[in-house]
Design an enzyme around this catalytic site. Structure first.
Site, PDB file in Angstrom:
ATOM      1  N   HIS A 284       0.920  -1.391  -0.200  1.00 44.76           N
ATOM      2  CA  HIS A 284      -0.089   0.020   0.028  1.00 44.76           C
ATOM      3  C   HIS A 284       1.064   1.257  -0.150  1.00 44.76           C
ATOM      4  O   HIS A 284       1.907   1.467   0.572  1.00 44.76           O
ATOM      5  CB  HIS A 284      -0.869   0.043   1.215  1.00 44.76           C
ATOM      6  N   ASP A 296       6.167   0.745   6.714  1.00 45.31           N
ATOM      7  CA  ASP A 296       4.531   0.602   6.636  1.00 45.31           C
ATOM      8  C   ASP A 296       4.273   1.725   5.820  1.00 45.31           C
ATOM      9  O   ASP A 296       3.646   2.607   6.297  1.00 45.31           O
ATOM     10  CB  ASP A 296       3.953   0.610   7.993  1.00 45.31           C
ATOM     11  N   GLU A 330      -4.860   1.815   2.259  1.00 47.79           N
ATOM     12  CA  GLU A 330      -4.951   0.875   3.260  1.00 47.79           C
ATOM     13  C   GLU A 330      -5.073   1.195   4.686  1.00 47.79           C
ATOM     14  O   GLU A 330      -6.087   0.440   5.502  1.00 47.79           O
ATOM     15  CB  GLU A 330      -3.766  -0.300   3.153  1.00 47.79           C
ATOM     16  N   GLU A 331      -4.466   2.219   5.208  1.00 52.22           N
ATOM     17  CA  GLU A 331      -4.515   2.275   6.455  1.00 52.22           C
ATOM     18  C   GLU A 331      -5.689   2.888   7.258  1.00 52.22           C
ATOM     19  O   GLU A 331      -5.908   2.651   8.375  1.00 52.22           O
ATOM     20  CB  GLU A 331      -3.271   3.706   6.751  1.00 52.22           C
ATOM     21  N   ASP A 358       3.510  -6.396   3.374  1.00 46.63           N
ATOM     22  CA  ASP A 358       2.880  -5.196   4.141  1.00 46.63           C
ATOM     23  C   ASP A 358       3.150  -5.710   5.903  1.00 46.63           C
ATOM     24  O   ASP A 358       2.438  -5.492   6.739  1.00 46.63           O
ATOM     25  CB  ASP A 358       1.323  -5.118   4.188  1.00 46.63           C
ATOM     26  N   HIS A 428       3.402   2.624  12.555  1.00 51.35           N
ATOM     27  CA  HIS A 428       2.526   3.716  13.009  1.00 51.35           C
ATOM     28  C   HIS A 428       3.059   4.899  13.710  1.00 51.35           C
ATOM     29  O   HIS A 428       2.324   5.633  14.287  1.00 51.35           O
ATOM     30  CB  HIS A 428       1.138   3.581  13.414  1.00 51.35           C
TER      31      HIS A 428
END
Length: 473
Positions: A284, A296, A330-331, A358, A428
């Site tokens: 992503h 990520d 995606e997030e 991912d 994140h």
């Protein structure tokens, strides 16, 4: 009768010889793939640009727009048969000014704590939110306290990721519900806000954001939600043990906007023999805004692009159509993955295989695979080919969020499984940056993905035949 047995022996000998020849050819071709990735790879330089020149790529942001333009241009340089953008409407949420929070430890005495708004949260009132705080270990514990003990307070979810899970994604799954649904559930008991312990196995000062949802909760009942660093979660919890009327102040300045148009970025090599059979490899393109999203999922994006480049550079001509898909959103919505599957279904496309990266750019260990028994056995028959590269993990169950909408029928889903022990140190958070990615590990992952794609392309997924190498013990 004697002639019959002689013919049978000759046929069997032919099958064995063919299998042995294929095994040698496959071993040599996979060696070429790894050599090309490690000696002349592009994934690391692509990631350098994506991370350091563009940075965070939250859906709807200027960074996401730049990432779409950059990756499309780079795919076009590879000389693929087709490169295009697939429009998709995505949510746009902005963080606003930096969050601020403190614990009131006594009259006029405060200590600042590290927090970050959860993606999708509403803002606090303009002057912030200050209230007593109550600690719970999970959503299921709210009912034990009841409205009489929660109303007017800030709920502090403090269930940690379990360190005894060797598979760290299991530890993540065991507590991420308090991040995703914690605000929605606490609001039902009259809470004025929530603070959630970061999804992190390490003790540090980095708060980790992530998506959250209010479900169908009316807008006027939604409460602000933030994550707190693991060090500050421990400090807050220890204070609550000796002062249960502790007050916390926090201020969030985030805002939800109207949806905006963005794109999935797609590149394709058309199959030479079975163009109607489609294989997908992807990651992503969007990321959270605190760091630059190198693990990520910048790593997954450039590894997926590298798969097609490795095929072009090594001179391999795929039998089946191979697409790289760089999914958007995606997030905080999965809009890109859903849109790709929707368009594929409307066109009646036949996707036989989809592979996603991912889980960070760490040392590859193998794959998680969602397939029928026969399909899974076929993939296991190739395990010996990966042994020289220390790839040993082949397990049932796997894929990824963006390719999950393709599940069904005979489509095989697979996910690259890197070593996950350090992944949640960065997931994140503001420290998910380019310097945390090891060039060699990233390139090994790209080669591992390309090798599996090569084998699936060569042998297909529909029929088990004697063309494949022997099953390992």
């Amino acid at each position: 009768m004697r002639s019959f047995w002689l013919c049978l022996i000759l046929v069997f000998s032919g099958f064995v010889a063919t299998a042995q020849t294929n095994k040698i050819d496959d071993s040599l071709n996979i060696r070429k793939i790894y050599d090309m990735s490690l000696l002349n790879g592009k994934s690391y330089s692509w990631l350098d640009h994506l991370s350091n020149e563009i940075g965070g790529r939250l859906s709807g942001s200027y960074g996401a727009e730049q990432a779409v333009e950059y990756t499309k241009a780079e795919l076009e340089k590879l000389g693929l048969d087709k490169v295009w953008l697939q429009p998709v409407m995505v949510p746009k949420w902005t963080r606003g000014e930096r969050e601020f929070a403190y614990i009131q430890t006594g009259p006029g005495a405060t200590r600042n704590i590290n927090i970050t708004a959860l993606g999708g949260s509403v803002a606090t009132p303009e002057g912030g939110t200050k209230a007593e705080i109550i600690e719970v270990q999970g959503i299921e514990h709210l009912k034990e306290y009841g409205r009489e003990n929660i109303e007017g307070k800030i709920v502090f979810y403090n269930r940690p990721m379990r360190a005894d899970h060797i598979q760290t994604f299991e530890a993540y799954g065991g507590c991420v519900d308090q991040r995703y649904s914690g605000a929605k559930e606490a609001a039902k008991y009259g809470a004025v806000g929530v603070i959630v312990r970061s999804m992190n196995l390490r003790m540090d000062d980095f708060p980790h954001t992530g998506s959250m949802s209010y479900g169908d909760l009316p807008v006027n009942q939604r409460i602000p939600a933030a994550a707190v660093s693991t060090n500050d979660a421990e400090y807050l919890s220890s204070l609550l043990k000796i002062q249960n009327d502790l007050e916390v102040y926090f201020r969030l300045n985030c805002e939800q906007h109207e949806d905006v148009q963005s794109y999935n970025v797609i590149g394709e090599i058309t199959g030479s023999e079975f163009p109607e059979e489609i294989m997908v490899v992807g990651g992503h393109l969007d990321s959270w805004d605190l760091g630059d999203g190198s693990h990520d999922d910048g790593a997954g994006v450039v590894q997926s692009m590298e798969v097609l480049r490795l095929f072009k550079e090594t001179g391999y001509t795929p039998k089946r159509t191979i697409r790289v898909v760089l999914f958007m959103n995606e997030e905080n919505g999965l809009r890109g993955g859903n849109k790709y599957a929707e368009v594929a279904a409307s066109k009646g496309e036949d996707h036989i295989f989809a592979l996603e990266s991912d889980a960070g750019g760490f040392t590859p260990r193998g794959f998680g695979i969602t397939a029928t028994d026969a399909q899974y056995s076929k993939i296991l028959s190739w395990k010996e080919l990966f042994k020289p590269y220390l790839i040993h993990y082949f397990e049932r169950g796997g894929g990824g969020a963006d390719i999950s909408p393709l599940e069904g029928g005979n489509t095989v889903l697979a996910g690259l499984r890197p070593d996950s022990q350090r992944y949640f140190d960065y997931h994140h958070a503001a420290n998910d940056t380019f310097d945390k990615v090891n060039k060699r590990e990233l390139e090994l992952g790209a080669a591992t993905m390309a090798s599996l794609m090569y084998l699936v392309d060569k042998y297909g997924m529909e029929n088990i035949s004697n063309e494949t190498t022997e099953m390992p013990d």
